[in-house]
Design a protein around this motif. Structure first.
Motif, short mmCIF file in Angstrom:
data_model
loop_
_atom_site.label_atom_id
_atom_site.label_comp_id
_atom_site.label_asym_id
_atom_site.label_seq_id
_atom_site.Cartn_x
_atom_site.Cartn_y
_atom_site.Cartn_z
N LEU A 143 0.86 -1.18 0.00
CA LEU A 143 0.00 0.00 0.00
C LEU A 143 0.90 1.23 0.00
CD1 LEU A 143 -3.22 0.54 2.04
CD2 LEU A 143 -1.68 2.40 1.49
N ARG A 144 0.89 1.97 -1.10
CA ARG A 144 1.78 3.12 -1.25
C ARG A 144 1.13 4.44 -0.84
NH1 ARG A 144 6.24 0.41 -0.95
NH2 ARG A 144 6.80 -0.74 -2.82
N SER A 145 -0.16 4.64 -1.21
CA SER A 145 -0.80 5.92 -0.91
C SER A 145 -2.31 5.76 -0.82
CB SER A 145 -0.42 6.98 -1.95
OG SER A 145 -0.89 6.59 -3.23
N ARG A 146 -2.94 6.82 -0.33
CA ARG A 146 -4.39 6.84 -0.17
C ARG A 146 -4.96 8.08 -0.83
NH1 ARG A 146 -2.05 9.13 3.99
NH2 ARG A 146 -2.94 10.96 5.02
N GLY B 84 -2.25 11.18 0.36
CA GLY B 84 -1.07 11.07 1.19
C GLY B 84 -0.44 9.70 1.09
N ALA B 85 0.77 9.61 1.62
CA ALA B 85 1.49 8.34 1.63
C ALA B 85 0.88 7.40 2.67
CB ALA B 85 2.96 8.58 1.95
N GLY B 86 0.69 6.16 2.31
CA GLY B 86 0.25 5.13 3.24
C GLY B 86 -1.04 5.46 3.96
N HIS C 189 -3.66 3.22 -3.49
CA HIS C 189 -2.76 2.92 -4.59
C HIS C 189 -1.84 1.79 -4.12
CE1 HIS C 189 -0.82 3.72 -8.38
NE2 HIS C 189 0.36 3.68 -7.77
N LEU C 190 -1.94 0.65 -4.79
CA LEU C 190 -1.20 -0.55 -4.42
C LEU C 190 -0.22 -0.94 -5.50
CD1 LEU C 190 -4.27 -2.63 -3.19
CD2 LEU C 190 -2.72 -1.29 -1.77
N GLU C 191 0.87 -1.58 -5.10
CA GLU C 191 1.84 -2.14 -6.04
C GLU C 191 2.02 -3.61 -5.72
OE1 GLU C 191 5.66 -0.26 -6.13
OE2 GLU C 191 4.82 1.69 -6.66
#
Length: 134
Positions: free
Chosen positions: A51-54, A70-72, A106-108
């Protein structure tokens, strides 16, 4: 989670949200209402996700929109392996006694492929809010 939460599934990632009104942190006479919400992110797929950002879209009863990026989440960027879940609780103030939120994470996956997992739209309603049908 005590009631059936709001849920959405994107590419094997199930996101469940349960909002609850915090009366002790709210001051309705001053136009301040506060909700907390618990999110469960479950990996039902076969790949580990990062999970990189929201992204949040918050809309109050007057139609005022606030967007948050934002991040995470809650200061973390969790790694969720297949079969695992990550839970957290956060909060949201509004000037009105009702509103709604929606968004995405936003997931990788390994190798760098990225996608956005949908956070289902969920309602923020003060328990003592009186509504009428027009």
């Amino acid at each position: 989670m005590t009631q059936t939460p709001y849920q959405a599934v994107t590419r094997g990632i199930r996101i469940s949200v349960e909002p609850f009104y915090l009366r002790e942190k709210s001051d309705p006479e001053r136009g301040y209402h506060f909700w907390a919400y618990t999110v469960a992110i479950e990996n039902l797929g076969t790949e580990t996700v990062y999970l990189r950002s929201r992204y949040w879209r918050i809309i109050d009863a007057t139609g005022h929109v606030e967007e948050v990026r934002g991040a995470g989440v809650v200061g973390e960027q969790p790694v969720i392996a297949p079969g695992e879940r990550f839970d957290y609780t956060s909060g949201c103030p509004l000037r009105t006694s009702s509103g709604m939120m929606t968004g995405s994470y936003h997931l990788e996956v390994a190798g760098g492929e990225a996608f956005d997992a949908v956070v289902p739209a969920f309602s923020l309603d003060a328990p003592d809010d009186v509504r009428s049908v027009n």
